[in-house]
Design an enzyme around this catalytic site. Structure first.
Site, PDB file in Angstrom:
ATOM      1  N   CYS A 161       6.873  -6.633   7.017  1.00 55.19           N
ATOM      2  CA  CYS A 161       8.018  -6.185   7.809  1.00 55.19           C
ATOM      3  C   CYS A 161       8.380  -7.244   8.835  1.00 55.19           C
ATOM      4  O   CYS A 161       7.530  -7.741   9.571  1.00 55.19           O
ATOM      5  CB  CYS A 161       7.743  -4.855   8.499  1.00 55.19           C
ATOM      6  SG  CYS A 161       9.225  -4.198   9.306  1.00 55.19           S
TER       7      CYS A 161
ATOM      8  N   CYS B  13       7.293  -4.729  15.241  1.00 56.74           N
ATOM      9  CA  CYS B  13       6.904  -3.762  16.275  1.00 56.74           C
ATOM     10  C   CYS B  13       5.465  -4.070  16.673  1.00 56.74           C
ATOM     11  O   CYS B  13       4.616  -4.320  15.828  1.00 56.74           O
ATOM     12  CB  CYS B  13       7.023  -2.334  15.747  1.00 56.74           C
ATOM     13  SG  CYS B  13       8.701  -1.950  15.246  1.00 56.74           S
TER      14      CYS B  13
ATOM     15  N   GLU C 146       0.826  -1.199   0.000  1.00 57.82           N
ATOM     16  CA  GLU C 146       0.000   0.000   0.000  1.00 57.82           C
ATOM     17  C   GLU C 146       0.863   1.254   0.000  1.00 57.82           C
ATOM     18  O   GLU C 146       1.998   1.248   0.460  1.00 57.82           O
ATOM     19  CB  GLU C 146      -0.915  -0.003   1.230  1.00 57.82           C
ATOM     20  CG  GLU C 146      -1.940  -1.121   1.165  1.00 57.82           C
ATOM     21  CD  GLU C 146      -2.841  -1.190   2.396  1.00 57.82           C
ATOM     22  OE1 GLU C 146      -3.815  -1.932   2.337  1.00 57.82           O
ATOM     23  OE2 GLU C 146      -2.571  -0.510   3.383  1.00 57.82           O
TER      24      GLU C 146
ATOM     25  N   CYS D  16       2.265  -2.031  15.411  1.00 55.24           N
ATOM     26  CA  CYS D  16       2.215  -1.752  13.965  1.00 55.24           C
ATOM     27  C   CYS D  16       1.583  -2.923  13.234  1.00 55.24           C
ATOM     28  O   CYS D  16       2.047  -4.060  13.363  1.00 55.24           O
ATOM     29  CB  CYS D  16       3.629  -1.490  13.462  1.00 55.24           C
ATOM     30  SG  CYS D  16       3.761  -1.419  11.663  1.00 55.24           S
TER      31      CYS D  16
ATOM     32  N   CYS E 204      -0.546   6.505   7.047  1.00 56.81           N
ATOM     33  CA  CYS E 204       0.776   6.091   6.669  1.00 56.81           C
ATOM     34  C   CYS E 204       1.383   5.449   7.917  1.00 56.81           C
ATOM     35  O   CYS E 204       1.353   6.028   8.980  1.00 56.81           O
ATOM     36  CB  CYS E 204       1.508   7.369   6.304  1.00 56.81           C
ATOM     37  SG  CYS E 204       2.955   7.138   5.394  1.00 56.81           S
TER      38      CYS E 204
ATOM     39  N   CYS F 211       3.517   8.588   0.451  1.00 53.45           N
ATOM     40  CA  CYS F 211       4.105   7.660   1.413  1.00 53.45           C
ATOM     41  C   CYS F 211       4.301   6.324   0.705  1.00 53.45           C
ATOM     42  O   CYS F 211       3.339   5.731   0.218  1.00 53.45           O
ATOM     43  CB  CYS F 211       3.136   7.554   2.587  1.00 53.45           C
ATOM     44  SG  CYS F 211       3.598   6.338   3.802  1.00 53.45           S
TER      45      CYS F 211
HETATM   46  N1  SAH Z   1       9.828   0.738   9.167  1.00 54.63           N
HETATM   47  C1  SAH Z   1      10.028   2.124   9.136  1.00 54.63           C
HETATM   48  C2  SAH Z   1       9.112   2.861   8.184  1.00 54.63           C
HETATM   49  C3  SAH Z   1       7.700   2.377   8.138  1.00 54.63           C
HETATM   50  S1  SAH Z   1       6.780   2.522   9.657  1.00 54.63           S
HETATM   51  C4  SAH Z   1       9.916   2.720  10.526  1.00 54.63           C
HETATM   52  O1  SAH Z   1       9.511   2.029  11.449  1.00 54.63           O
HETATM   53  O2  SAH Z   1      10.287   3.869  10.662  1.00 54.63           O
HETATM   54  C5  SAH Z   1       6.314   4.222   9.542  1.00 54.63           C
HETATM   55  C6  SAH Z   1       5.793   4.862  10.817  1.00 54.63           C
HETATM   56  O3  SAH Z   1       4.497   4.365  11.139  1.00 54.63           O
HETATM   57  C7  SAH Z   1       6.661   4.586  12.024  1.00 54.63           C
HETATM   58  O4  SAH Z   1       7.121   5.795  12.540  1.00 54.63           O
HETATM   59  C8  SAH Z   1       5.740   3.904  12.991  1.00 54.63           C
HETATM   60  O5  SAH Z   1       6.054   4.296  14.288  1.00 54.63           O
HETATM   61  C9  SAH Z   1       4.356   4.366  12.539  1.00 54.63           C
HETATM   62  N2  SAH Z   1       3.286   3.484  12.963  1.00 54.63           N
HETATM   63  C10 SAH Z   1       3.290   2.136  12.950  1.00 54.63           C
HETATM   64  N3  SAH Z   1       2.152   1.655  13.479  1.00 54.63           N
HETATM   65  C11 SAH Z   1       1.397   2.712  13.834  1.00 54.63           C
HETATM   66  C12 SAH Z   1       0.109   2.847  14.445  1.00 54.63           C
HETATM   67  N4  SAH Z   1      -0.621   1.802  14.803  1.00 54.63           N
HETATM   68  N5  SAH Z   1      -0.350   4.103  14.666  1.00 54.63           N
HETATM   69  C13 SAH Z   1       0.373   5.175  14.321  1.00 54.63           C
HETATM   70  N6  SAH Z   1       1.593   5.106  13.731  1.00 54.63           N
HETATM   71  C14 SAH Z   1       2.110   3.889  13.500  1.00 54.63           C
HETATM   72 FE1  SF4 Z   2       8.328  -2.525  10.561  1.00 51.79          FE
HETATM   73 FE2  SF4 Z   2       6.109  -1.321  11.449  1.00 51.79          FE
HETATM   74 FE3  SF4 Z   2       8.241  -1.498  13.012  1.00 51.79          FE
HETATM   75 FE4  SF4 Z   2       8.281   0.149  10.883  1.00 51.79          FE
HETATM   76  S1  SF4 Z   2       6.974   0.354  12.693  1.00 51.79           S
HETATM   77  S2  SF4 Z   2       9.892  -1.298  11.559  1.00 51.79           S
HETATM   78  S3  SF4 Z   2       7.051  -1.067   9.446  1.00 51.79           S
HETATM   79  S4  SF4 Z   2       7.071  -3.229  12.234  1.00 51.79           S
END
Ligand code: SAH
Ligand code: SF4
Length: 352
Positions: free
Chosen positions: A110, A114, A90, A117, A331, A103
């Site tokens: 991934c 995390c 996406e 996420c 995003c 974005c």
């Molecule tokens: N993997 C990279 C880039 C993709 S994630 C990274 O982690 O930086 C992009 C952003 O989305 C990250 O800053 C993450 O903290 C945020 N993100 C992930 N899950 C989220 C959620 N449930 N609500 C708000 N932001 C979120």
């Molecule tokens: Fe991967 Fe989501 Fe963590 Fe970014 S925030 S590193 S996309 S698991």
């Protein structure tokens, strides 16, 4: 057939040279594809028709297939792309004043897991190739009717860009032909060798760090990668990251109710970022009951208070309510649904 999307101009010219009688012809084709985002040889009206026909038989100009695009009330639009092997990713386009922020995803999933996420919860996916990265930009720009002069690109979609540095590097080269590196941001969960790789690039994009917790213990709890690359080492690396004049490092801080949203956490964050030219994006957690059961954003007043505490301590802060909440298009909240969940006609019969 060789796809010309995602290749830097010099490489396109090298590929085409044997088929063009004059060198400027291959330069013209590279210009059409990279600068003007052409999607077919037919558009290349300054090329002789017989050359266009010949090239058409040998090369393609192929972008990821746009399967679905969903608009949200606030103007953000989410795009679902189907890749050739059945994976899907996406992207999100967010118009803002006269700018358009795109974005992009860097991986079809991934592996870093995390816990807040959705992409991480759903698990690993392969690295995207340069054509698949640049293709998202091409398609979203075209559909949004945007002007590449006013585009910002953020690698905040699915995946960890700094675990895909080979392909990211090529994509940055190609995107950099149209978009200034100061309008491109690479966001990372803190892959130290990747940050060093980025630091060594000549045309450096901006760096964003997904911080999400003010100390190592809590960070490791929600971001397992923090065990491999601990917060103190990450901050040391960020402090030595070369910054062009006027640039800052962005820190993303997803606010999670009762976990990292206390006044004391704001103070820890202020101390952690002391002396770094920084911009903090406070992002109230975007909920997803299906994948993130039990994870909640704080009450709006707590979010406000947290943001204000950072600002009062002298930090530059934006509170970014995730864009496109009503279509879960934020995003950083991307799922890349499997194609079987989407109603499109299969192009070939699968196993029964
Ligand atoms: N993997 C990279 C880039 C993709 S994630 C990274 O982690 O930086 C992009 C952003 O989305 C990250 O800053 C993450 O903290 C945020 N993100 C992930 N899950 C989220 C959620 N449930 N609500 C708000 N932001 C979120
Ligand atoms: Fe991967 Fe989501 Fe963590 Fe970014 S925030 S590193 S996309 S698991």
């Amino acid at each position: 057939m060789t796809n010309l999307v995602g290749k830097p101009p010099a490489e396109i010219q090298r590929e085409l040279a044997p088929y063009c009688d004059r060198p400027f012809r291959s330069r013209q084709v590279a210009h059409w594809i990279v600068q003007r985002h052409a999607t077919s040889f037919d558009e290349m009206t300054n090329l002789p028709a017989d050359l266009r026909r010949r090239l058409q038989r040998l090369f393609t100009i192929h972008d990821p297939e746009l399967v679905e695009s969903t608009a949200s009330g606030d103007g953000a639009r989410k795009f679902l792309f189907a890749l050739d092997d059945g994976a899907s990713v996406e992207g999100v386009a967010m118009p803002e004043d006269r700018k358009l922020t795109l974005c992009l995803s860097s991986q079809a999933g991934c592996a870093l897991g995390c816990r807040f996420c959705v992409t991480g919860v759903l698990g690993a996916g392969r690295n995207l190739r340069p054509d698949e990265i640049v293709g998202q930009y091409r398609v979203m720009l075209q559909v949004s009717g945007g002007d590449s002069e006013r585009v910002n690109i953020v690698f905040m979609g699915m995946g960890e860009p700094l675990l895909n540095t080979d392909h990211l590097g090529t994509a940055l080269d190609v995107l950099g032909e149209r978009v200034s590196p100061k309008r491109i941001t690479v966001s990372t969960a803190g892959i130290l060798p990747g940050i060093r790789w980025l630091a060594a690039r000549e045309r450096r994009p901006k760096l964003a760090i997904s911080l999400n917790a003010p100390d190592q213990e809590r960070r490791a709890e929600i971001m397992p990668i923090s065990r491999r690359y601990p917060l103190d080492e990450l901050m040391r690396e960020v402090r030595s990251f070369p910054l062009e004049r006027g640039r800052r490092v962005t820190f993303e801080y997803v606010l999670i109710r009762g976990f990292n949203d206390a006044a004391a956490d704001a103070s820890l964050l202020v101390r952690l970022l002391a002396g770094i030219p920084s911009k903090v994006n406070v992002i109230p957690l975007n909920e997803d009951p299906d994948h993130l059961a039990g994870w909640r954003p704080p009450e709006p007043e707590t979010v406000d208070r947290f943001g204000r505490a950072l600002a009062e301590a002298g930090l530059t802060v934006t509170v970014r309510w995730s864009r496109g909440r009503d279509v879960a298009a934020a995003c950083g909240q991307l799922k890349g649904r499997r194609l079987r969940d989407v109603s499109i006609a299969p192009t070939h019969a699968g196993p029964s």
